[in-house]
Design a protein around this motif. Structure first.
Motif, PDB file in Angstrom:
ATOM      1  N   ALA A   1      -9.534  73.519  19.677  1.00  0.00           N
ATOM      2  CA  ALA A   1      -9.482  73.890  18.259  1.00  0.00           C
ATOM      3  C   ALA A   1      -9.175  75.379  18.107  1.00  0.00           C
ATOM      4  O   ALA A   1      -8.395  75.770  17.236  1.00  0.00           O
ATOM      5  N   GLY A   2      -9.778  76.199  18.945  1.00  0.00           N
ATOM      6  CA  GLY A   2      -9.509  77.630  18.892  1.00  0.00           C
ATOM      7  C   GLY A   2      -8.071  77.966  19.247  1.00  0.00           C
ATOM      8  O   GLY A   2      -7.443  78.820  18.613  1.00  0.00           O
ATOM      9  N   LEU A   3      -7.549  77.295  20.265  1.00  0.00           N
ATOM     10  CA  LEU A   3      -6.156  77.545  20.649  1.00  0.00           C
ATOM     11  C   LEU A   3      -5.185  77.058  19.578  1.00  0.00           C
ATOM     12  O   LEU A   3      -4.155  77.704  19.325  1.00  0.00           O
ATOM     13  N   LEU A   4      -5.493  75.937  18.947  1.00  0.00           N
ATOM     14  CA  LEU A   4      -4.654  75.453  17.855  1.00  0.00           C
ATOM     15  C   LEU A   4      -4.667  76.440  16.697  1.00  0.00           C
ATOM     16  O   LEU A   4      -3.612  76.743  16.114  1.00  0.00           O
ATOM     17  N   ALA A   5      -5.839  76.954  16.366  1.00  0.00           N
ATOM     18  CA  ALA A   5      -5.942  77.928  15.281  1.00  0.00           C
ATOM     19  C   ALA A   5      -5.167  79.204  15.621  1.00  0.00           C
ATOM     20  O   ALA A   5      -4.519  79.797  14.751  1.00  0.00           O
ATOM     21  N   LEU A   6      -5.235  79.627  16.870  1.00  0.00           N
ATOM     22  CA  LEU A   6      -4.489  80.812  17.289  1.00  0.00           C
ATOM     23  C   LEU A   6      -2.979  80.578  17.183  1.00  0.00           C
ATOM     24  O   LEU A   6      -2.232  81.455  16.719  1.00  0.00           O
ATOM     25  N   LEU A   7      -2.526  79.410  17.582  1.00  0.00           N
ATOM     26  CA  LEU A   7      -1.107  79.079  17.486  1.00  0.00           C
ATOM     27  C   LEU A   7      -0.640  79.062  16.034  1.00  0.00           C
ATOM     28  O   LEU A   7       0.434  79.582  15.706  1.00  0.00           O
ATOM     29  N   VAL A   8      -1.443  78.500  15.161  1.00  0.00           N
ATOM     30  CA  VAL A   8      -1.101  78.471  13.734  1.00  0.00           C
ATOM     31  C   VAL A   8      -1.063  79.890  13.171  1.00  0.00           C
ATOM     32  O   VAL A   8      -0.166  80.236  12.386  1.00  0.00           O
ATOM     33  N   ALA A   9      -2.008  80.726  13.585  1.00  0.00           N
ATOM     34  CA  ALA A   9      -2.046  82.106  13.090  1.00  0.00           C
ATOM     35  C   ALA A   9      -0.815  82.892  13.535  1.00  0.00           C
ATOM     36  O   ALA A   9      -0.224  83.632  12.738  1.00  0.00           O
ATOM     37  N   VAL A  10      -0.422  82.737  14.778  1.00  0.00           N
ATOM     38  CA  VAL A  10       0.770  83.443  15.273  1.00  0.00           C
ATOM     39  C   VAL A  10       2.008  82.973  14.527  1.00  0.00           C
ATOM     40  O   VAL A  10       2.839  83.788  14.092  1.00  0.00           O
ATOM     41  N   GLY A  11       2.139  81.673  14.346  1.00  0.00           N
ATOM     42  CA  GLY A  11       3.286  81.143  13.602  1.00  0.00           C
ATOM     43  C   GLY A  11       3.312  81.624  12.166  1.00  0.00           C
ATOM     44  O   GLY A  11       4.370  82.007  11.638  1.00  0.00           O
ATOM     45  N   THR A  12       2.158  81.651  11.531  1.00  0.00           N
ATOM     46  CA  THR A  12       2.087  82.124  10.150  1.00  0.00           C
ATOM     47  C   THR A  12       2.436  83.604  10.056  1.00  0.00           C
ATOM     48  O   THR A  12       3.168  84.018   9.150  1.00  0.00           O
TER      49      THR A  12
ATOM     50  N   GLY B   1      -4.604  85.883   9.589  1.00  0.00           N
ATOM     51  CA  GLY B   1      -6.053  85.755   9.664  1.00  0.00           C
ATOM     52  C   GLY B   1      -6.575  84.650   8.772  1.00  0.00           C
ATOM     53  O   GLY B   1      -7.488  83.900   9.153  1.00  0.00           O
ATOM     54  N   ALA B   2      -6.014  84.531   7.588  1.00  0.00           N
ATOM     55  CA  ALA B   2      -6.425  83.460   6.682  1.00  0.00           C
ATOM     56  C   ALA B   2      -6.067  82.096   7.259  1.00  0.00           C
ATOM     57  O   ALA B   2      -6.851  81.148   7.169  1.00  0.00           O
ATOM     58  N   ALA B   3      -4.887  81.981   7.858  1.00  0.00           N
ATOM     59  CA  ALA B   3      -4.477  80.720   8.466  1.00  0.00           C
ATOM     60  C   ALA B   3      -5.361  80.373   9.656  1.00  0.00           C
ATOM     61  O   ALA B   3      -5.744  79.207   9.850  1.00  0.00           O
ATOM     62  N   PHE B   4      -5.736  81.382  10.455  1.00  0.00           N
ATOM     63  CA  PHE B   4      -6.628  81.152  11.590  1.00  0.00           C
ATOM     64  C   PHE B   4      -7.975  80.638  11.116  1.00  0.00           C
ATOM     65  O   PHE B   4      -8.494  79.648  11.625  1.00  0.00           O
TER      66      PHE B   4
END
Length: 70
Positions: A18-29, A48-51
């Motif tokens: 879940a943490g890695l998915l959130a990090l990937l979404v944050a980088v993409g955003t 940060g908001a997306a993470f």
């Protein structure tokens, strides 16, 4: 009843995923916001908001599944 080591290991791996998915979404955003012309601080705030949102939803789903399985 105490949780077994296998259950705790699976939970730890699910939280890591879940943490890695959130990090990937944050980088993409952040990248998409930057490419859209946002300033670096604005892109960082969006990332940060997306993470935070992704991690919240993922951990809520993990808690729901853990509650259903126990």
């Amino acid at each position: 009843m105490p949780a077994s080591p296998t259950t705790l290991t699976i939970l730890a791996l699910a939280l890591l995923a879940a943490g890695l998915l959130a990090l990937l979404v944050a980088v993409g955003t952040g990248l998409l916001a930057r490419w859209d012309g946002a300033s670096p601080p604005a892109a960082l705030l969006r990332a940060g908001a997306a993470f935070g949102a992704t991690l919240t939803v993922a951990t809520a789903l993990l808690a729901l599944v853990a509650g259903l399985l126990s």
